[in-house]
Each structure stands twice: as structure tokens, then as C-alpha cells.
Motif scaffolding. Structure first.
Motif, PDB file in Angstrom:
ATOM      1  N   SER A  93       0.752  -1.021   0.135  1.00 50.45           N
ATOM      2  CA  SER A  93       0.130  -0.014  -0.049  1.00 50.45           C
ATOM      3  C   SER A  93       0.740   1.295   0.017  1.00 50.45           C
ATOM      4  O   SER A  93       0.384   2.290  -0.633  1.00 50.45           O
ATOM      5  CB  SER A  93      -0.942  -0.052   0.914  1.00 50.45           C
ATOM      6  N   ALA A  94       2.067   0.991   0.547  1.00 51.64           N
ATOM      7  CA  ALA A  94       2.997   2.125   0.663  1.00 51.64           C
ATOM      8  C   ALA A  94       4.141   2.641  -0.380  1.00 51.64           C
ATOM      9  O   ALA A  94       4.111   3.515  -0.957  1.00 51.64           O
ATOM     10  CB  ALA A  94       3.571   2.377   1.931  1.00 51.64           C
ATOM     11  N   PRO A  97       2.516   3.177  -4.525  1.00 54.75           N
ATOM     12  CA  PRO A  97       2.174   4.647  -4.999  1.00 54.75           C
ATOM     13  C   PRO A  97       3.350   5.488  -4.682  1.00 54.75           C
ATOM     14  O   PRO A  97       3.452   6.547  -5.422  1.00 54.75           O
ATOM     15  CB  PRO A  97       1.161   4.783  -3.796  1.00 54.75           C
ATOM     16  N   PHE A  98       4.546   5.257  -3.791  1.00 54.44           N
ATOM     17  CA  PHE A  98       5.481   6.072  -3.470  1.00 54.44           C
ATOM     18  C   PHE A  98       6.337   5.874  -4.818  1.00 54.44           C
ATOM     19  O   PHE A  98       6.622   7.053  -5.382  1.00 54.44           O
ATOM     20  CB  PHE A  98       6.320   5.681  -2.427  1.00 54.44           C
ATOM     21  N   GLY A 125       5.778  11.561  -3.665  1.00 59.46           N
ATOM     22  CA  GLY A 125       5.729  10.168  -3.588  1.00 59.46           C
ATOM     23  C   GLY A 125       4.805  10.012  -2.262  1.00 59.46           C
ATOM     24  O   GLY A 125       4.020   8.986  -2.123  1.00 59.46           O
ATOM     25  N   SER A 129       0.693   8.450  -1.130  1.00 57.97           N
ATOM     26  CA  SER A 129       1.058   7.062  -0.325  1.00 57.97           C
ATOM     27  C   SER A 129       0.195   7.078   0.859  1.00 57.97           C
ATOM     28  O   SER A 129      -0.011   6.139   1.475  1.00 57.97           O
ATOM     29  CB  SER A 129       2.446   6.896  -0.037  1.00 57.97           C
ATOM     30  N   THR A 131      -2.351   7.030   3.771  1.00 57.17           N
ATOM     31  CA  THR A 131      -3.726   6.497   4.177  1.00 57.17           C
ATOM     32  C   THR A 131      -4.181   7.309   5.445  1.00 57.17           C
ATOM     33  O   THR A 131      -3.187   7.227   6.484  1.00 57.17           O
ATOM     34  CB  THR A 131      -3.592   5.047   4.366  1.00 57.17           C
ATOM     35  N   CYS A 161       1.313   2.481   7.621  1.00 56.75           N
ATOM     36  CA  CYS A 161       1.713   3.641   6.735  1.00 56.75           C
ATOM     37  C   CYS A 161       1.688   4.896   7.358  1.00 56.75           C
ATOM     38  O   CYS A 161       2.467   5.719   6.876  1.00 56.75           O
ATOM     39  CB  CYS A 161       0.485   3.386   5.618  1.00 56.75           C
ATOM     40  N   ALA A 165       4.857   7.547   7.007  1.00 57.91           N
ATOM     41  CA  ALA A 165       4.517   8.646   6.145  1.00 57.91           C
ATOM     42  C   ALA A 165       5.090   9.965   6.979  1.00 57.91           C
ATOM     43  O   ALA A 165       5.879  10.772   6.418  1.00 57.91           O
ATOM     44  CB  ALA A 165       3.055   8.907   5.968  1.00 57.91           C
ATOM     45  N   GLY A 310      -1.790   3.403  -7.889  1.00 56.20           N
ATOM     46  CA  GLY A 310      -0.744   3.037  -6.925  1.00 56.20           C
ATOM     47  C   GLY A 310      -1.339   2.428  -5.489  1.00 56.20           C
ATOM     48  O   GLY A 310      -0.731   1.382  -5.062  1.00 56.20           O
ATOM     49  N   LYS A 311      -2.163   3.120  -4.927  1.00 52.34           N
ATOM     50  CA  LYS A 311      -2.752   2.730  -3.780  1.00 52.34           C
ATOM     51  C   LYS A 311      -3.584   1.621  -3.703  1.00 52.34           C
ATOM     52  O   LYS A 311      -3.476   0.477  -3.001  1.00 52.34           O
ATOM     53  CB  LYS A 311      -3.666   3.928  -3.000  1.00 52.34           C
ATOM     54  N   ARG A 339      -7.946   8.936   2.424  1.00 46.61           N
ATOM     55  CA  ARG A 339      -6.969   9.876   2.732  1.00 46.61           C
ATOM     56  C   ARG A 339      -7.417  10.930   3.689  1.00 46.61           C
ATOM     57  O   ARG A 339      -6.818  10.957   4.641  1.00 46.61           O
ATOM     58  CB  ARG A 339      -6.292  10.390   1.434  1.00 46.61           C
TER      59      ARG A 339
END
Length: 412
Positions: A93-94, A97-98, A125, A129, A131, A161, A165, A310-311, A339
Motif C-alpha cells: 500500500s505504501a 504509490p510512492f 511520492g 501514499s 492513508t 503507513c 509517512a 498506486g494505492k 486519505r
């Protein structure tokens, strides 16, 4: 303040009537009282220029308390119970998308100025990413999913995440610190050690509270002072104050008595209800959707594509690799695409650090609102009903064996 709270509550109630989290309405309410409508005339009439710095101060205090609340809500026991699949979910999940966000950053860098090119690419990025752990928890509760395996996995992965982040955001902000405070970054390690040294002291202080009675006001006041002081110290070090508030919330030990813990969360949340709407409005004043041109709309379409692909794709591929059924994987990926306010806070940090201009800030705010609003309708479509608790009820990656016929009892 009265006007802002009323606007926030009205739009929050409207959002919930439409099946959305209240935070969606609160963010939209903040945007609509900004320059998006009537070219800023409404903003100037409701919030004259001379009072806006005071609103910004209140918004910062509300943000500190909210991040302290997010740290308090973090439950590390979820990570122990979820095992390998939660780690794989968080990773997928991270990371995807990054990775997709970095070429997006290189593309956006051509038309948007930034204080630091490398930090800008890394920040984009991070921005795709994120959440929103607090909003995700509310969605799961509202939809009656608390007891499901998918809920436990999504909360565990979202917690990881969030930690990743904020850690990455602190590092990126350190890269753009060009105000002479760069050497203060060396104090971050001893500062973190001091925080963890304070943890047993806080545990003893909380343990003195009498069972059966509310958590004493002196304990709550001490914790609140600690959160504010921690936020101020990280700001002196050169990091954003939300990092310090979040760190202090993380190291506060969870009270052993559930009544004390719930009381601590309730008191903290009551303060955020008063002060956090100030952040929605001050953030909305920086978003002018009416000024978006064709180039901004192209950027928005690309940001949406990267963020969702991505996610959703990263989460879906990760959990499918662990044997989760396709539909359950899609439900989990939909939850991880939420998000909300966490994204808004991260974007605010990027804007203050000079990594985003106001046009790109508006693009990402709109992405945060839409990806969060997508969660409810997608869940309903995937499950065919409002309640998805039955999904993922059995352990993942293990197929349930056919039940053996039970011997019927006979009465004599």
C-alpha cells in the motif's frame, strides 16, 4: 469561531446524510468559504484580513491536539495480532504509490516551482501514499465492520503507513531546512530518547488515578502540556510541530483501566471539535478551485490516476499474493485508498515548507476529498450491502475445509 464551528457542523451533518464521513463535509465547507466562490468576496466579508492570523494560531493549536489524539489512538497490539499479511499489505500500500509518485513528481516539477527539487519529488511520492488512519477507523465503525478480519488488517496496515509517512515527511522537511537550523536536526535522536525516558514516568502518573473514578484533570493537563511542549521543541529543531505532537501521543502509555483511556480520548477529542474546524477554514482559504485552468485539470487527472492506481493496485496485489480472495482484496484496497484529514495535514506541511505552490496544493486537496468520498460507494458496490463484516471472517491465506457432518442428537 462560532461561525466556523456552525459551518463545520452543518457540512459535516450533510456529509453523513449522504453516506460520507463528516470530515469530507468539513473540508468542503472550508473550501467553499474560501476564494473558490465569488472570487474571495465571501471570504473577505466573513473573515476580514486582520483576524486571519488569529484564526491561523487557533488552527495550529487544534492541529497539535489532533495529532496528539492520533498518537494516543495508535494501538501497537493490532500489529502483533495481524502477523505477516498486515506487513505485506502495508508494504504494498505504501511502496507502489510512492514509486509511481516519483516520476509524477518529475513531471510536475516542470511547471511548478519548489524550494528543493529532490525533496519535491520525494514529497509527491509521500503525498500519494498516505492513508488516513483516523478517518479509516471512523468509516469502519460507521459501517459495522469492527469485528471483521479485513477491518483488523486495514487498521494495522494504515497504522504502519501513517508511521512511515510521518517519518518520511520529517526527513523530507529536514532536507529543505535552509534557515540555519539544520544542525538542530542532530538533537532529534536525544530528543526521542528523552521522550521514551519520560514514558515510565507518565505510566506511574496515570497509574495513580483511582479506579472507578474519571481520569484526574491534573493528569490530562500534564499530558496536554507535554504535547504542546513537544510540538514546540520539534519546531525549534527545524521540523513541523505536528511531528512532535504525534510523537508525544505515541509515547503516552495506554491507561490500564478502559474508563481512564476512554476519558482521555474523549477530553482530547472535545478540544479538537472546538479548534480543528479553524484548520479546515484556514486550509480552505488557500484553495481556489475557480482559478484552476486546463493545465491544473490535467495535473489533477494525472494525480488521481497515480494515487488510485498506486494505492488500490499496490494493496490488491499485496494481499492477493497472500491468498486473499479477489473480492476481499478489493474491499481492503478500497479502505486503504482513504486519505481525508491526514492527507490535508501532510499537504499543509508541504505548502509551509515551500514544496508546493497554491495551485498544486489545491489539486492535491481535491484528490484527497474525492479518494475519501469514493470509499463508501465502492464498498457498497463491492459488497452489495452496507455491512461488510462477514468478509474476511476466516483467517487469510487458509482455505476453510468443508465442515464435517455433525451427528444428530436424538431424544429418548
Amino acid at each position: 469561531m462560532a461561525l466556523i464551528i456552525v459551518i463545520s457542523r452543518l457540512f459535516g451533518v450533510l456529509a453523513r446524510r449522504l453516506g460520507q464521513p463528516a470530515v469530507i463535509g468539513e473540508i468542503l465547507g472550508g473550501i467553499l468559504v474560501g476564494p473558490t466562490l465569488f472570487h474571495g468576496a465571501l471570504t473577505d466579508a466573513l473573515f476580514p484580513m486582520e483576524i486571519r492570523p488569529h484564526l491561523g494560531t487557533l488552527a495550529n493549536v487544534g492541529l497539535v491536539i489532533f495529532m496528539f489524539f492520533v498518537g494516543l489512538e495508535f494501538d501497537s497490539s493490532r500489529l502483533r495480532g495481524s502477523g505477516r499479511i498486515a506487513g505485506v499489505t502495508a508494504f504494498g500500500s505504501a511502496v507502489l504509490p510512492f514509486v509511481l509518485g516519483m516520476p509524477l513528481g518529475l513531471y510536475l516539477m516542470r511547471t511548478h516551482e519548489s524550494a528543493n527539487d529532490v525533496a519535491f519529488v520525494l514529497f509527491i511520492g509521500i503525498a500519494v501514499s498516505v492513508t488516513a488512519f483516523p478517518v479509516l477507523a471512523r468509516i469502519i465503525t460507521d459501517r459495522g465492520m469492527q469485528g471483521s478480519r479485513i477491518a483488523a488488517l486495514s487498521l494495522s496496515a494504515a497504522a504502519v503507513c501513517d508511521l512511515a509517512a510521518w517519518t518520511a515527511l520529517a526527513a523530507v522537511q529536514g532536507m529543505v531546512s535552509g534557515d540555519g537550523h539544520g544542525w538542530w536536526m542532530l538533537l532529534m535522536v536525544p530528543y526521542a530518547l528523552v521522550l521514551f525516558w519520560a514514558r515510565p514516568l507518565l505510566r506511574r502518573m496515570i497509574a495513580r488515578a483511582k479506579p472507578g473514578s474519571p481520569l484526574p484533570s491534573s493528569v490530562f493537563t500534564t499530558l496536554l502540556v507535554g504535547a504542546l511542549a513537544s510540538a514546540a521543541l520539534t519546531q525549534v529543531i527545524g521540523l513541523h510541530f505536528v511531528i512532535g505532537a504525534f510523537l508525544f501521543g505515541l509515547i503516552v502509555p495506554r491507561p490500564e483501566r478502559p474508563a481512564h483511556y476512554e476519558g482521555l480520548l474523549e477530553r482530547t477529542q472535545n478540544l479538537t471539535v472546538l479548534l480543528l474546524p479553524m484548520y479546515f477554514v484556514t486550509s480552505g482559504m488557500k484553495v481556489d478551485l475557480a482559478a484552476m485552468g486546463m493545465s491544473d485539470l490535467r495535473d489533477f487527472a494525472l494525480v488521481m490516476l497515480v494515487a488510485i492506481t498506486g494505492k488500490f493496485g499496490g494493496t490488491w496485489l499485496a494481499v492477493r499474493s497472500q491468498g486473499m480472495p479477489a473480492r476481499d482484496s478489493a474491499v481492503l484496497a478500497t479502505l486503504m485508498n482513504t486519505r481525508g484529514l491526514t492527507e490535508l495535514i501532510a499537504l499543509g506541511v508541504g505548502l509551509e515548507a515551500g514544496l508546493l505552490d497554491e495551485r498544486l496544493y489545491a489539486v492535491f486537496v481535491l484528490m484527497a476529498v474525492i479518494t475519501t468520498a469514493m470509499t463508501g460507494p465502492l464498498l457498497k458496490r463491492l459488497t452489495g450491502q452496507g455491512d461488510v463484516a462477514p468478509l474476511g471472517a476466516t483467517p487469510l491465506a487458509v482455505r476453510a475445509e468443508p465442515a464435517k457432518p455433525q451427528k444428530q442428537e436424538t431424544s429418548s
